[in-house]
Design a protein around this motif. Structure first.
Motif, short mmCIF file in Angstrom:
data_model
loop_
_atom_site.label_atom_id
_atom_site.label_comp_id
_atom_site.label_asym_id
_atom_site.label_seq_id
_atom_site.Cartn_x
_atom_site.Cartn_y
_atom_site.Cartn_z
N TRP A 268 22.18 4.32 13.65
CA TRP A 268 21.69 4.50 12.30
C TRP A 268 20.60 5.57 12.24
O TRP A 268 20.06 6.00 13.25
N CYS A 269 20.28 5.94 11.00
CA CYS A 269 19.18 6.86 10.72
C CYS A 269 18.40 6.26 9.57
O CYS A 269 18.99 5.73 8.63
N ALA A 270 17.09 6.31 9.63
CA ALA A 270 16.24 5.76 8.57
C ALA A 270 15.23 6.80 8.11
O ALA A 270 14.77 7.63 8.90
N LEU A 271 14.90 6.73 6.84
CA LEU A 271 13.83 7.53 6.26
C LEU A 271 12.83 6.58 5.62
O LEU A 271 13.23 5.56 5.03
N THR A 272 11.56 6.89 5.72
CA THR A 272 10.54 6.07 5.07
C THR A 272 9.38 6.94 4.63
O THR A 272 9.10 7.97 5.23
N ASP A 273 8.72 6.48 3.58
CA ASP A 273 7.48 7.10 3.14
C ASP A 273 6.33 6.10 3.30
O ASP A 273 5.28 6.25 2.69
N THR A 274 6.54 5.09 4.08
CA THR A 274 5.67 3.94 4.39
C THR A 274 5.67 2.88 3.29
O THR A 274 5.22 1.78 3.53
N ARG A 275 6.20 3.18 2.11
CA ARG A 275 6.36 2.17 1.07
C ARG A 275 7.80 1.68 1.00
O ARG A 275 8.07 0.50 0.95
N ILE A 276 8.74 2.64 1.02
CA ILE A 276 10.17 2.33 0.97
C ILE A 276 10.80 2.78 2.28
O ILE A 276 10.43 3.82 2.83
N LYS A 277 11.76 2.01 2.77
CA LYS A 277 12.51 2.40 3.96
C LYS A 277 13.99 2.31 3.63
O LYS A 277 14.47 1.29 3.12
N TYR A 278 14.71 3.41 3.88
CA TYR A 278 16.16 3.49 3.64
C TYR A 278 16.86 3.71 4.97
O TYR A 278 16.45 4.59 5.75
N ILE A 279 17.90 2.92 5.23
CA ILE A 279 18.63 3.01 6.49
C ILE A 279 20.11 3.23 6.20
O ILE A 279 20.69 2.56 5.35
N PHE B 34 25.72 4.86 10.57
CA PHE B 34 26.74 5.90 10.68
C PHE B 34 28.16 5.38 10.85
O PHE B 34 29.09 5.95 10.31
N HIS B 35 28.37 4.33 11.64
CA HIS B 35 29.73 3.88 11.92
C HIS B 35 30.33 3.01 10.81
O HIS B 35 31.54 2.88 10.73
N THR B 36 29.49 2.41 9.96
CA THR B 36 30.00 1.49 8.93
C THR B 36 29.76 1.96 7.51
O THR B 36 30.42 1.50 6.59
N GLY B 37 28.79 2.83 7.31
CA GLY B 37 28.41 3.23 5.96
C GLY B 37 27.51 2.21 5.28
O GLY B 37 27.16 2.37 4.12
N GLU B 38 27.11 1.18 6.01
CA GLU B 38 26.21 0.19 5.44
C GLU B 38 24.86 0.84 5.14
O GLU B 38 24.40 1.72 5.86
N GLU B 39 24.24 0.40 4.05
CA GLU B 39 22.93 0.87 3.67
C GLU B 39 21.97 -0.31 3.61
O GLU B 39 22.37 -1.43 3.28
N GLN B 40 20.72 -0.02 3.89
CA GLN B 40 19.67 -1.00 3.70
C GLN B 40 18.49 -0.31 3.03
O GLN B 40 18.20 0.86 3.31
N LEU B 41 17.85 -1.03 2.13
CA LEU B 41 16.69 -0.51 1.42
C LEU B 41 15.64 -1.61 1.38
O LEU B 41 15.93 -2.74 0.98
N PHE B 42 14.43 -1.28 1.83
CA PHE B 42 13.36 -2.27 1.88
C PHE B 42 12.12 -1.72 1.18
O PHE B 42 11.78 -0.55 1.35
N ASP B 43 11.47 -2.56 0.43
CA ASP B 43 10.17 -2.24 -0.16
C ASP B 43 9.13 -2.80 0.79
O ASP B 43 8.81 -3.99 0.76
N LEU B 44 8.61 -1.95 1.65
CA LEU B 44 7.70 -2.38 2.71
C LEU B 44 6.37 -2.89 2.17
O LEU B 44 5.69 -3.68 2.84
N SER B 45 6.01 -2.48 0.97
CA SER B 45 4.75 -2.97 0.39
C SER B 45 4.86 -4.44 0.01
O SER B 45 3.88 -5.16 0.01
N LYS B 46 6.08 -4.91 -0.30
CA LYS B 46 6.30 -6.31 -0.67
C LYS B 46 6.98 -7.10 0.45
O LYS B 46 6.92 -8.33 0.46
N ASP B 47 7.65 -6.40 1.36
CA ASP B 47 8.45 -7.04 2.41
C ASP B 47 8.27 -6.29 3.73
O ASP B 47 9.18 -5.61 4.20
#
Length: 111
Positions: A21-32, A35-48
């Motif tokens: 996988w590859c992830a991007l974050t701005d320290t508040r939101i993290k998006y993952i 590559f092999h599945t196309g699955e996405e994850q999105l987390f609000d790091l300020s709340k979670d």
């Protein structure tokens, strides 16, 4: 990429074949992007901060999700094919290993 600071994190299959996988974050939101599945994850790091609730299907985060999908597309576009195809981030059948010089792409043989 939009004008804010981001951090890129990658996990290659040299550690675990299915966990690519590859992830991007701005320290508040993290998006993952997986590559092999196309699955996405999105987390609000300020709340979670422990990343327990995936917000990909939470309608309140639709705009945030679209923004981070575009950021991932822009980020991986620097590497070119096979990471992006037809205006989207590509699901990869094989692991693609890259170094700091993105144009040099090597495809690892699938085991």
């Amino acid at each position: 990429m939009t004008p804010f600071s981001t951090c890129t994190v990658r996990h290659a299959t040299c550690y675990e074949k299915e966990n690519y996988w590859c992830a991007l974050t701005d320290t508040r939101i993290k998006y993952i992007w997986f590559f092999h599945t196309g699955e996405e994850q999105l987390f609000d790091l300020s709340k979670d901060p422990h990343e327990l609730k995936n917000l990909v299907h939470d309608r309140k985060y639709d705009k945030e999700l679209l923004k981070w999908r575009q950021n991932m597309f822009n980020h991986l576009s620097e590497r070119g094919d096979p990471f992006v195809k037809d205006g989207k981030v590509a699901v990869l059948e094989r692991t693609v290993l890259t170094g700091s010089n993105y144009p040099a792409v090597k495809i690892e043989k699938a085991n």
